[in-house]
Scaffold this motif. Sequence first.
Motif, mmCIF file in Angstrom:
data_model
loop_
_atom_site.group_PDB
_atom_site.id
_atom_site.type_symbol
_atom_site.label_atom_id
_atom_site.label_comp_id
_atom_site.label_asym_id
_atom_site.label_seq_id
_atom_site.Cartn_x
_atom_site.Cartn_y
_atom_site.Cartn_z
ATOM 1 N N GLN A 6 0.800 -1.221 0.000
ATOM 2 C CA GLN A 6 0.000 0.000 0.000
ATOM 3 C C GLN A 6 0.834 1.274 0.000
ATOM 4 N N ASP A 7 2.046 1.203 0.545
ATOM 5 C CA ASP A 7 2.815 2.418 0.789
ATOM 6 C C ASP A 7 3.946 2.595 -0.231
ATOM 7 N N GLU A 24 8.404 -1.247 1.303
ATOM 8 C CA GLU A 24 7.506 -0.106 1.402
ATOM 9 C C GLU A 24 7.542 0.404 2.831
ATOM 10 N N GLY A 49 5.366 3.258 5.462
ATOM 11 C CA GLY A 49 4.352 4.275 5.701
ATOM 12 C C GLY A 49 3.773 4.144 7.089
ATOM 13 N N PHE A 50 3.512 5.263 7.734
ATOM 14 C CA PHE A 50 2.814 5.299 9.014
ATOM 15 C C PHE A 50 3.422 4.349 10.045
ATOM 16 N N LEU A 108 5.248 1.691 9.661
ATOM 17 C CA LEU A 108 5.360 0.279 9.299
ATOM 18 C C LEU A 108 6.286 0.129 8.091
ATOM 19 N N ARG A 151 8.003 -2.676 5.618
ATOM 20 C CA ARG A 151 7.902 -4.062 5.172
ATOM 21 C C ARG A 151 8.876 -4.231 4.021
ATOM 22 N N THR A 198 7.770 -2.337 13.095
ATOM 23 C CA THR A 198 6.536 -1.643 13.455
ATOM 24 C C THR A 198 6.781 -0.748 14.657
ATOM 25 N N SER A 227 5.352 1.672 17.801
ATOM 26 C CA SER A 227 4.164 1.892 18.631
ATOM 27 C C SER A 227 3.665 3.320 18.472
ATOM 28 N N GLU A 232 4.072 6.801 15.850
ATOM 29 C CA GLU A 232 4.529 7.130 14.514
ATOM 30 C C GLU A 232 4.838 8.616 14.407
#
Lengths: 304, 292
Positions: free
Chosen positions: A112-113, A123, A125-126, A128, A130, A141, A143, A145
């Motif tokens: 998505q990112d 990727e 975003g926010f 996260l 991956r 990840t 906790s 952002e």
Amino acid sequence: MKVRTSGRALFGATAGLLAALTVFPGGGAVGDFSDKIPRKVGAWAAVGEDRVYDRETLYDYMDGGAEVYLAFDFREAWTRKYADAGGRELALDIYDMGSPAEAFGIFSCDRQDPGASIGQDSEYGFGLLRFRQGRYFVTVTASVEDETVGEVILELGREVVKHLGPPGAGPDMLGFLPAAGLRPERTSYFHSNVNLNNRFFISSENILQLDRSTDCVFAEVEAGAGEAAFLLLLRYPDAEKAGAARRSFLAGYAPEAGADGLARAEDGKWVCASLSGRFLAVVFEAPTAEWASRLISSLPLPKK
Amino acid sequence: MKHFLTRRDFLKGTTSALLGASLAFGREGQAAKKARVVLIRHRDVLDENSKVNADILQGMLDESVARLLDQPDGVKAFQTLVKPGETVGIKTNVWSYLPTPPELEAAIKRRLVDAGIAPDKIGLDDHTVRTNPLFVNATSLINVRPCRTHYLAGMSGCIKNYIMFGESQPFYHPDSCADLGSLFKLPQVQGKTRLNILCVLTPQFHGRGPHHFSRRFVWNYKGLIVGQDPVAVDTIGLELIKAKRREVLGKAQELPPVPKHIQLADTRHGIGTSDLNAIEFIKLGWDEDIMI
């Protein structure tokens, strides 16, 4: 609980024996990451014990998400927490997916990112991150952002990828997709219904008869006027199973379809299900019946 | 005859009707009593940092439960749910990313005490309810948790909240958690649930990553959904999730994966209704962006 701790002091004889007996072509056994991955990244430091989860214990780490991984050839996950002085936490997870193709699969099902230029595909975003590299899929990840945390996440990712071994080829199924109009960043590879339904809901029942023996690619293809049609290409163990899946799909999803497998859905767009040996191609939301048939005909599927 | 949901059903815009049709199927001629579900919202229950205003939340709980049970206030409403001398378990949810707000747990506990339950006879637990003496001995249960999507079950709501009563959680995972409704027939549970509260203060409408959580998919809806029928409560919760997904993710992603366990809790396990036509849906309070 069967979860293994894998801190350097605790990584004991059992894990060591496993590592010695198992051939890992790239990156090594996941427990080795405890020694390799830096315990400090900027002002953040590792906290608690590293942990390793296998196919039996992954449920202890995830609520419901475990099935998404178990539907692939997931082997083990290695996890570590980092924290800063303010108590904010990062979770680093490294998943041994068994092969580069499977690592591509788990990565591809949830894109998505924007890309982060880490590993083979990535990727961010926010909070996260991956990415995949070789047989490994990695997430970091946060906790909380914010921009500074984001920089630490990316730095950690760049450190981790150094220890994951060489890149590896994606699934051969990608080679059977059409070249024209494909949105490659939207292509997903998987095996099971749980992954399909998270990507593109078709039915509350497994009407395509998917399981770990099926190879699936879901792709978005430009269909004009900025819209996409959806192609689901499935490879079954044999032609008989592919044929049974097509019958099941048409009975449950498009019972009005004729021998050509074409039906017009309620939004005026077309669905088409077509067999070629052990391959089943299903097109959703095609602008016309001809467009759907033409797309399927264009697929470079093997003759046998 | 097809009884399951497909993508084409929501291309028609009739998913809700289809889900509801499941109940009508095979029950023609029955004059079923409607299950009442109350949604209450308050603009100021969360501040700009999403911090809960405990007093407002207590008022929301009181008003919604009173309306649910046709009682004049929250205390009297809870007095109809439980009796002095009982042991009551509050089945909460401690999922670290989106737990039941402690202010909501406290509000429930306060009204149980007001209704005559001794504080030391009130259990509050999630993962150890099977062995917690207060839950082993409970004669009444209050079921409370946040509303969120779930990779496997489609939605985690009041039905799924009881999975910790099961001996094995993976036992309930096959077929998209189809048989979660059977949890309500376990001896420790059956016939004991007095109230279901689906917390939609900050519901989660989509998930990403290994733990299916990202704050970008949580929004301040500032509501509670309450009812005595867990299936009806989750059915309304699912409508909210669908509406938000439709708005943000588009119609193609209106449905989270496969929320079939809600329908099957009705049609297979008979623990409540998933038929929107059989639900008396009452909305109280703030109605801006109510969506459902």
